[in-house]
Design an enzyme around this catalytic site. Structure first.
Site, PDB file in Angstrom:
ATOM      1  N   CYS A   1      42.170  27.117 -37.792  1.00  0.00           N
ATOM      2  CA  CYS A   1      41.434  27.525 -38.199  1.00  0.00           C
ATOM      3  C   CYS A   1      41.002  27.432 -39.428  1.00  0.00           C
ATOM      4  CB  CYS A   1      41.061  29.034 -37.669  1.00  0.00           C
ATOM      5  SG  CYS A   1      39.155  30.160 -38.177  1.00  0.00           S
TER       6      CYS A   1
ATOM      7  N   HIS B   1      41.041  29.768 -32.223  1.00  0.00           N
ATOM      8  CA  HIS B   1      42.051  30.290 -31.838  1.00  0.00           C
ATOM      9  C   HIS B   1      42.638  30.085 -30.691  1.00  0.00           C
ATOM     10  CE1 HIS B   1      41.764  32.744 -36.255  1.00  0.00           C
ATOM     11  NE2 HIS B   1      40.641  32.193 -35.507  1.00  0.00           N
TER      12      HIS B   1
ATOM     13  N   GLU C   1      45.955  30.765 -29.495  1.00  0.00           N
ATOM     14  CA  GLU C   1      46.648  32.314 -29.605  1.00  0.00           C
ATOM     15  C   GLU C   1      46.050  33.088 -28.644  1.00  0.00           C
ATOM     16  OE1 GLU C   1      44.660  32.976 -34.133  1.00  0.00           O
ATOM     17  OE2 GLU C   1      45.866  31.315 -32.881  1.00  0.00           O
TER      18      GLU C   1
END
Length: 537
Positions: free
Chosen positions: A384, A510, A512
């Protein structure tokens, strides 16, 4: 199953006992026995969602596929169950009150005086049953945020009391998580805080069906008997939750304690087969018996608080296990990095991840970190804002635009290589207005991104207002910073990478958020593998 069963998890004595982990572990065991299970979190704060909360106050904001900004516990639910959550899985007091007030304005209460009971409690009960009524789940586990006795939690506790009564016997149970502290001076565990916590719960009209006791030391049979007697539960329903070296051990600990068996008995459901935890235990074995170690720097603005980057840290655990590697994540505050000390800070690392974030603070340190790892062939991963910093760094040092910047940091920059998204320009509200949720990305062939994913089109979750400025795309491409992933509908560049570098990738999304125990995220897996190679060299 015809009727959905409900399990409510409350907490007492103190916060941060791990209700979310207990809920996720129980759900994992029930899922392993063949029950379709989901978990939802009810938070007692008055924010509509945690999207505008300071990370230091609340930890990370977790984003679901449908674009909900939610509590970080939903990340635990997804990582344990490998099943996506949604807006319906996280409810706050703010959202409840907003909904009730909007209904009142529309005249839905027929002129009645709107009160906490019944209007707020009815709204809470409706939301507690929303997922259950979808027909997709056999069991819904509801975690009630906060601590029993807190003024903020009272409407939720009352709603649970009413709902358990309305559902009828064997259809709704309450698990109360509490603390059994060890007094070193006395050399013994003390049950009084738990007794008082259960008493407070009973004063609200709720009898706990199962007691889960967080403890540093084993609970003796005598202590379990004492807790059962004074807390009005069966001895088999006194469950020990001893401190574990990793949260991923907790499902096995709860299996040994029989938490799932007791819960199923209370719900009048068959045990079915023993939980299938084969893949889970393979992951645990790899996690606990690594063959090598790597040191990866996490360059961010909120590194003082681990919860601010919770999903990133967990994704490293998943990727580390996949590589049979222990990943030491070394937190580095971006405000403390400059040209004079960058080598000292990053020079011995096997890889560097530049983390997401918002605002101007610490930005120059992130840009300096990107420059150093790019020039010194250290594996780099930007997420990001981290990806945007790589674009700014490349524009400044390779294209020669010394004052290149993002309009987030400098609205008047002559070279806005990162710019506010067009659809964001007339938005004034902060809450829930970013580009959120799952968006598609087309990956170009013969790129690092394609080697990582092995797919032409992917879907990843986003949370941002600013984007790569396509006006500079040709210049950046010719200079070597390739745009390897692009949104098919908007042309927004989602992935950038360098060709002549061991591992250099920045992503606007993102990744994750989608890493789970069962499916470690491929970028994290490949990044850790690149760090292993760098370490060997």
């Amino acid at each position: 199953m015809n009727q959905t069963k409900y399990i409510f998890v409350t907490g007492g004595v103190t916060s941060s006992l791990g209700k979310g982990i207990i809920a996720a572990s129980l759900a994992k065991l029930l899922q392993g026995r063949g029950y379709r299970t989901t978990i939802q979190k009810f938070d007692p704060y008055i924010n509509v969602d945690p999207g505008t909360l300071n990370p230091y106050e609340h930890g990370e904001c977790y984003v679901t596929d449908d674009g909900a900004e939610t509590d970080l516990d939903l990340g635990h639910y997804e990582r344990f169950l490998n099943v996506p959550t949604s807006q319906a899985n996280n409810v706050t007091t703010g959202r409840v009150y907003l909904s009730v007030i909007e209904k009142e304005r529309r005249g839905e209460f027929l002129g009645k005086t709107v009160q906490v009971v019944p209007h707020i409690t009815n709204e809470i009960k409706d939301r507690m049953q929303l997922l259950g009524k979808s027909g997709d789940y056999d069991i819904v586990i509801t975690e009630i945020g906060g601590t029993v006795g807190d003024i903020e939690s009272l409407p939720y506790i009352e709603s649970v009391r009413q709902l358990v009564w309305e559902l009828g016997e064997n259809n709704g149970i309450v698990i109360h998580l509490t603390l059994v502290p060890y007094l070193a001076a006395a050399g013994e565990l003390k049950t009084k805080p738990t007794q008082h916590s259960v008493k407070t719960l009973m004063e609200s009209g709720i009898k706990a069906d199962i007691l889960v006791c967080r403890t540093e030391h084993e609970l003796s049979q005598e202590l379990r008997q004492k807790l059962a007697l004074f807390c009005n539960v069966k001895k088999e329903a006194v469950i020990q939750s001893i401190d574990a070296s990793t949260i991923y051990e907790v499902p096995n600990l709860m299996l040994e304690e029989g938490l799932d068996v007791v819960a199923l008995k209370k719900l009048d459901l068959p045990k079915k087969a023993s939980p299938d935890l084969k893949n889970w235990n393979t992951f645990l074995k790899r996690l606990k018996s690594p063959k090598q170690t790597v040191n990866i720097g996490l360059v961010g603005k909120y590194v003082e608080m681990q919860d601010c980057y919770k999903s990133i840290l967990e994704a490293f655990i998943h990727a580390g296990a996949a590589n049979e590697t222990k990943v030491n994540v070394i937190s580095i505050h971006s405000e403390h990095i400059n040209a004079d000390n960058v080598e000292e800070k990053l020079g011995t690392l096997d890889g560097v991840l530049v983390a997401p974030g918002f605002g101007e603070r610490g930005i120059e340190g992130k840009i300096e970190a990107v420059r150093y790892v790019r020039e010194n062939n250290i594996p780099f991963f930007g997420i990001c804002l981290g990806m945007q910093m790589s674009v700014i760094e490349y524009s400044r040092n390779i294209l020669g635009y010394a004052d290149a910047n993002s309009t987030e940091m400098n609205e008047k920059t002559p070279h806005p290589v990162v710019n506010l998204m067009e659809e964001q320009k007339n938005i004034t509200d902060k809450g829930g207005t970013m580009r959120l949720g799952a968006w598609k990305c087309d990956i170009k062939p013969n790129t690092l991104a394609h080697r990582i994913y092995g797919e032409k089109t992917i879907s990843e979750r986003h949370r941002h207002r600013y984007e790569y400025n396509n006006k500079y795309a040709d210049e950046l491409q010719k200079a070597g910073l390739k745009a390897s992933g692009v949104n098919p509908d908007t042309g927004l560049v989602e992935i950038v990478e360098l060709e002549n570098h061991p591992f250099f990738i920045g992503v606007q999304y993102h990744p994750e958020y989608k890493s789970t125990v069962a499916n470690p995220h491929p970028i994290f897996v490949n990044f850790v593998a690149a760090a292993v190679n760098a370490h060997k060299k």
